[in-house]
Design an enzyme around this catalytic site. Structure first.
Site, PDB file in Angstrom:
ATOM      1  N   ASP A  11       0.822  -1.210   0.000  1.00  0.00           N
ATOM      2  CA  ASP A  11       0.000   0.000   0.000  1.00  0.00           C
ATOM      3  C   ASP A  11       0.862   1.269   0.000  1.00  0.00           C
ATOM      4  O   ASP A  11       1.952   1.281   0.579  1.00  0.00           O
ATOM      5  CB  ASP A  11      -0.905  -0.028   1.241  1.00  0.00           C
ATOM      6  CG  ASP A  11      -2.183   0.754   1.017  1.00  0.00           C
ATOM      7  OD1 ASP A  11      -2.392   1.246  -0.114  1.00  0.00           O
ATOM      8  OD2 ASP A  11      -2.976   0.880   1.963  1.00  0.00           O
ATOM      9  N   ASN A  59     -10.719  -2.963  -6.067  1.00  0.00           N
ATOM     10  CA  ASN A  59      -9.991  -1.959  -6.868  1.00  0.00           C
ATOM     11  C   ASN A  59     -10.683  -1.696  -8.216  1.00  0.00           C
ATOM     12  O   ASN A  59     -10.391  -0.714  -8.891  1.00  0.00           O
ATOM     13  CB  ASN A  59      -8.547  -2.388  -7.144  1.00  0.00           C
ATOM     14  CG  ASN A  59      -7.648  -2.361  -5.923  1.00  0.00           C
ATOM     15  OD1 ASN A  59      -6.668  -3.096  -5.845  1.00  0.00           O
ATOM     16  ND2 ASN A  59      -7.972  -1.524  -4.943  1.00  0.00           N
ATOM     17  N   ARG A 166       1.808  -5.209   5.837  1.00  0.00           N
ATOM     18  CA  ARG A 166       1.111  -4.143   5.101  1.00  0.00           C
ATOM     19  C   ARG A 166       1.870  -2.839   5.284  1.00  0.00           C
ATOM     20  O   ARG A 166       2.137  -2.420   6.408  1.00  0.00           O
ATOM     21  CB  ARG A 166      -0.327  -3.979   5.597  1.00  0.00           C
ATOM     22  CG  ARG A 166      -1.061  -2.890   4.817  1.00  0.00           C
ATOM     23  CD  ARG A 166      -2.523  -2.761   5.163  1.00  0.00           C
ATOM     24  NE  ARG A 166      -3.162  -1.845   4.231  1.00  0.00           N
ATOM     25  CZ  ARG A 166      -4.411  -1.909   3.814  1.00  0.00           C
ATOM     26  NH1 ARG A 166      -5.194  -2.872   4.267  1.00  0.00           N
ATOM     27  NH2 ARG A 166      -4.903  -1.039   2.958  1.00  0.00           N
TER      28      ARG A 166
HETATM   29  C1  FPP Z   1      -2.249  -0.183  -3.258  1.00  0.00           C
HETATM   30  O1  FPP Z   1      -1.595   1.054  -3.247  1.00  0.00           O
HETATM   31  C2  FPP Z   1      -1.616  -1.004  -4.290  1.00  0.00           C
HETATM   32  C3  FPP Z   1      -2.199  -1.390  -5.441  1.00  0.00           C
HETATM   33  C4  FPP Z   1      -3.621  -1.123  -5.740  1.00  0.00           C
HETATM   34  C5  FPP Z   1      -1.454  -2.118  -6.487  1.00  0.00           C
HETATM   35  C6  FPP Z   1       0.045  -2.340  -6.293  1.00  0.00           C
HETATM   36  C7  FPP Z   1       0.629  -2.921  -7.520  1.00  0.00           C
HETATM   37  C8  FPP Z   1       1.942  -2.870  -7.844  1.00  0.00           C
HETATM   38  C9  FPP Z   1       2.954  -2.199  -6.976  1.00  0.00           C
HETATM   39  C10 FPP Z   1       2.423  -3.530  -9.088  1.00  0.00           C
HETATM   40  C11 FPP Z   1       3.034  -4.863  -8.767  1.00  0.00           C
HETATM   41  C12 FPP Z   1       3.417  -5.581  -9.985  1.00  0.00           C
HETATM   42  C13 FPP Z   1       3.558  -6.929 -10.066  1.00  0.00           C
HETATM   43  C14 FPP Z   1       3.978  -7.523 -11.352  1.00  0.00           C
HETATM   44  C15 FPP Z   1       3.334  -7.843  -8.956  1.00  0.00           C
HETATM   45  P1  FPP Z   1      -2.309   2.411  -3.644  1.00  0.00           P
HETATM   46  O2  FPP Z   1      -1.710   2.946  -4.838  1.00  0.00           O
HETATM   47  O3  FPP Z   1      -3.785   2.217  -3.601  1.00  0.00           O
HETATM   48  O4  FPP Z   1      -1.860   3.325  -2.475  1.00  0.00           O
HETATM   49  P2  FPP Z   1      -2.482   4.681  -1.936  1.00  0.00           P
HETATM   50  O5  FPP Z   1      -3.104   4.263  -0.639  1.00  0.00           O
HETATM   51  O6  FPP Z   1      -1.300   5.540  -1.767  1.00  0.00           O
HETATM   52  O7  FPP Z   1      -3.468   5.224  -2.905  1.00  0.00           O
END
Ligand code: FPP
Length: 217
Positions: A11, A59, A166
């Site tokens: 996250d 999501n 997390r």
């Molecule tokens: C939550 O962080 C994370 C996600 C919705 C996706 C994370 C995906 C990757 C890092 C790509 C991984 C790639 C592979 C191939 C496994 P957020 O962006 O929602 O965080 P925020 O709370 O800052 O909005």
């Protein structure tokens, strides 16, 4: 003791990008780079499996451009990864774009016989859906033992989930591996996922080693 199986709720990618004045989409690219760094430490420690939450069923409610950005990072990884990890996916893959599905099938096939760490990528995954599907399968087979139920979970075949980490400051599981989490240790970090470095991964192992696991006994 080294955890056999660790799950990461990665996250904070969007916030990391926003803090840097970048588009949120950029956060996922840097998030993947951080994951590869963390995986190197896990592999050196002989962790058998790492599961990551790349995209949850919830999501799907995000803006189209942001969903596309995540799927693009995943597809690019699938097409360009030729390392020694064994890559597998869990989640409702069938509803995704044809090109992404094809890239998933290819990478799973290409890495099937790899003997390195297993990287299990949760994509369009939700634990409640997974549990309901496993319950239906057990019902169809008329078998109501924990073993029969567990055979229906998409994490089947992976070692027990020893640890869930997390990042990003929130302290909840957000519909991730709810059945598998029964006796997992939980670590919550304020670090935004793209800021994760090998030193932070080392600290996770130190913290896990401080935990006394009693499994209810
Ligand atoms: C939550 O962080 C994370 C996600 C919705 C996706 C994370 C995906 C990757 C890092 C790509 C991984 C790639 C592979 C191939 C496994 P957020 O962006 O929602 O965080 P925020 O709370 O800052 O909005």
């Amino acid at each position: 003791m080294t955890p056999r199986h660790i799950a990461f709720i990665m996250d904070g990618n969007g916030r990391w990008a926003e803090n840097k004045g970048l588009a949120r989409a950029e956060g996922y690219k840097y998030g993947l780079a951080a994951l590869l760094e963390v995986l190197k430490v896990c592999a050196l420690k002989h962790v058998e499996a790492v599961t990551v939450f790349a995209f949850s069923t919830e999501n799907n409610g995000r803006p189209f451009a942001e969903k596309e950005a995540i799927f693009e990072v995943v597809k690019t990884f699938n097409e360009n990864y030729f390392g020694e990890y064994k890559i597998r996916y869990m989640g409702d893959i069938d509803f995704l774009d044809d090109g992404l599905i094809a890239s998933i099938e290819k990478i799973e096939e290409r890495t099937e016989n790899n003997d390195g760490l297993t990287l299990n990528i949760a994509l369009n995954y939700g634990a409640k859906d997974d549990i309901i599907r496993a319950a239906k399968l057990a019902y169809d087979h008329g078998e109501f033992t924990p073993e029969a139920f567990e055979r229906g979970l998409s994490s089947y075949g992976l070692p027990p989930l020893d640890l869930i980490v997390r990042t990003g400051g929130e302290k909840r599981l957000s519909n991730f591996m709810l059945y598998e989490a029964a006796y997992s240790e939980l670590i919550f970090l304020d670090t935004l996922w793209p800021d994760m470095k090998s030193e932070d991964a080392e600290k996770i192992f130190e913290e896990f080693n401080r935990r006394v696991r009693k499994f209810g006994k």
